[in-house]
Design a protein around this motif. Structure first.
Motif, mmCIF file in Angstrom:
data_model
loop_
_atom_site.group_PDB
_atom_site.id
_atom_site.type_symbol
_atom_site.label_atom_id
_atom_site.label_comp_id
_atom_site.label_asym_id
_atom_site.label_seq_id
_atom_site.Cartn_x
_atom_site.Cartn_y
_atom_site.Cartn_z
ATOM 1 N N UNK A 85 7.764 4.227 3.864
ATOM 2 C CA UNK A 85 6.587 3.710 4.910
ATOM 3 C C UNK A 85 6.062 4.525 5.552
ATOM 4 N N UNK A 86 6.737 5.673 6.126
ATOM 5 C CA UNK A 86 6.200 6.914 6.696
ATOM 6 C C UNK A 86 5.038 7.493 5.757
ATOM 7 N N UNK A 87 5.242 7.654 4.661
ATOM 8 C CA UNK A 87 4.275 8.328 3.638
ATOM 9 C C UNK A 87 3.326 7.392 3.262
ATOM 10 N N UNK A 88 3.449 6.063 3.200
ATOM 11 C CA UNK A 88 2.375 5.082 3.000
ATOM 12 C C UNK A 88 1.524 5.177 4.212
ATOM 13 N N UNK A 89 2.007 5.136 5.477
ATOM 14 C CA UNK A 89 1.063 5.228 6.616
ATOM 15 C C UNK A 89 0.329 6.316 6.602
ATOM 16 N N UNK A 90 0.898 7.409 6.201
ATOM 17 C CA UNK A 90 0.131 8.919 6.163
ATOM 18 C C UNK A 90 -1.045 8.743 5.166
ATOM 19 N N UNK A 91 -0.650 8.017 3.922
ATOM 20 C CA UNK A 91 -1.647 7.796 2.855
ATOM 21 C C UNK A 91 -2.826 6.956 3.399
ATOM 22 N N UNK A 92 -2.573 5.866 4.159
ATOM 23 C CA UNK A 92 -3.438 5.109 4.692
ATOM 24 C C UNK A 92 -4.389 5.782 5.418
ATOM 25 N N UNK A 93 -4.040 6.438 6.391
ATOM 26 C CA UNK A 93 -4.521 7.276 7.436
ATOM 27 C C UNK A 93 -5.542 8.250 6.617
ATOM 28 N N UNK A 94 -5.239 8.840 5.398
ATOM 29 C CA UNK A 94 -5.942 9.813 4.869
ATOM 30 C C UNK A 94 -7.174 9.097 4.041
ATOM 31 N N UNK A 95 -6.840 7.864 3.450
ATOM 32 C CA UNK A 95 -7.842 7.138 2.975
ATOM 33 C C UNK A 95 -8.797 6.608 3.956
ATOM 34 N N UNK A 96 -8.388 6.322 5.158
ATOM 35 C CA UNK A 96 -9.496 6.078 6.158
ATOM 36 C C UNK A 96 -10.220 7.162 6.543
ATOM 37 N N UNK A 97 -9.442 8.333 6.590
ATOM 38 C CA UNK A 97 -10.247 9.496 7.067
ATOM 39 C C UNK A 97 -11.381 9.914 6.002
ATOM 40 N N UNK A 98 -10.896 9.597 4.752
ATOM 41 C CA UNK A 98 -11.826 10.311 3.699
ATOM 42 C C UNK A 98 -12.737 9.144 3.117
ATOM 43 N N UNK A 99 -12.697 8.083 3.662
ATOM 44 C CA UNK A 99 -13.728 7.255 3.170
ATOM 45 C C UNK A 99 -14.968 7.103 3.900
ATOM 46 N N UNK A 100 -15.040 8.116 4.970
ATOM 47 C CA UNK A 100 -16.480 8.362 5.286
ATOM 48 C C UNK A 100 -17.197 9.378 4.699
#
Length: 144
Positions: A85-100
């Motif tokens: 779950x922590x890894x998934x949260x980190x990946x979601x944050x990475x996706x949100x950061x790199x979507x711009x």
């Protein structure tokens, strides 16, 4: 005389004592055989009861050991789930950061070695001086 007859007790019946002895022996034989049957029956039931108690005890011990192992597995799976779950949260944050656009541009420059139209990229590769072969020669593994 009449008085004597009235006060006299009625005569006792004489019973054949041989018949009484035989019937007493038969009743004794019946009671001893019944006792032995009853004793065997109660002994058999006692053995069955003891076997049932042993089986219940073994089942209880096995169930308790299974409960302990299952609780350990539950704890392990819960820890694994929390880590995932922590890894998934980190990946979601990475996706949100790199979507711009700025995040995508940073990925393109650093990882993919890309540049924009008005930029010139120069990549300088330096040879690695300390390779495994040279290290082994220095240590004398190959020997001269």
């Amino acid at each position: 005389m009449e008085r004597q007859r009235k006060t006299q007790k009625p005569p006792k019946k004489v019973v054949n004592t041989d018949k009484n002895k035989k019937s007493a022996k038969k009743s004794r034989l019946k009671s001893s055989s019944e006792c032995s049957k009853g004793g065997f029956y109660y002994s058999f039931l006692t053995v069955i009861l003891l076997l049932c108690l042993v089986q219940i005890t073994i089942s209880a011990v096995l169930n308790i050991s299974k409960i302990i192992s299952y609780k350990a597995k539950i704890i392990q799976i819960t820890n694994t789930k929390n880590a995932a779950q922590a890894l998934n949260d980190q990946l979601h944050d990475s996706i949100n950061n790199f979507s711009n656009v700025a995040g995508l541009e940073a990925i393109a420059r650093n990882n993919l070695k890309m540049s924009s139209d008005d930029e010139v990229m120069v990549i300088i590769n330096t040879p690695k001086t300390d390779t495994a072969k040279e290290k082994s020669k220095k240590n004398g593994i190959f020997g001269d």
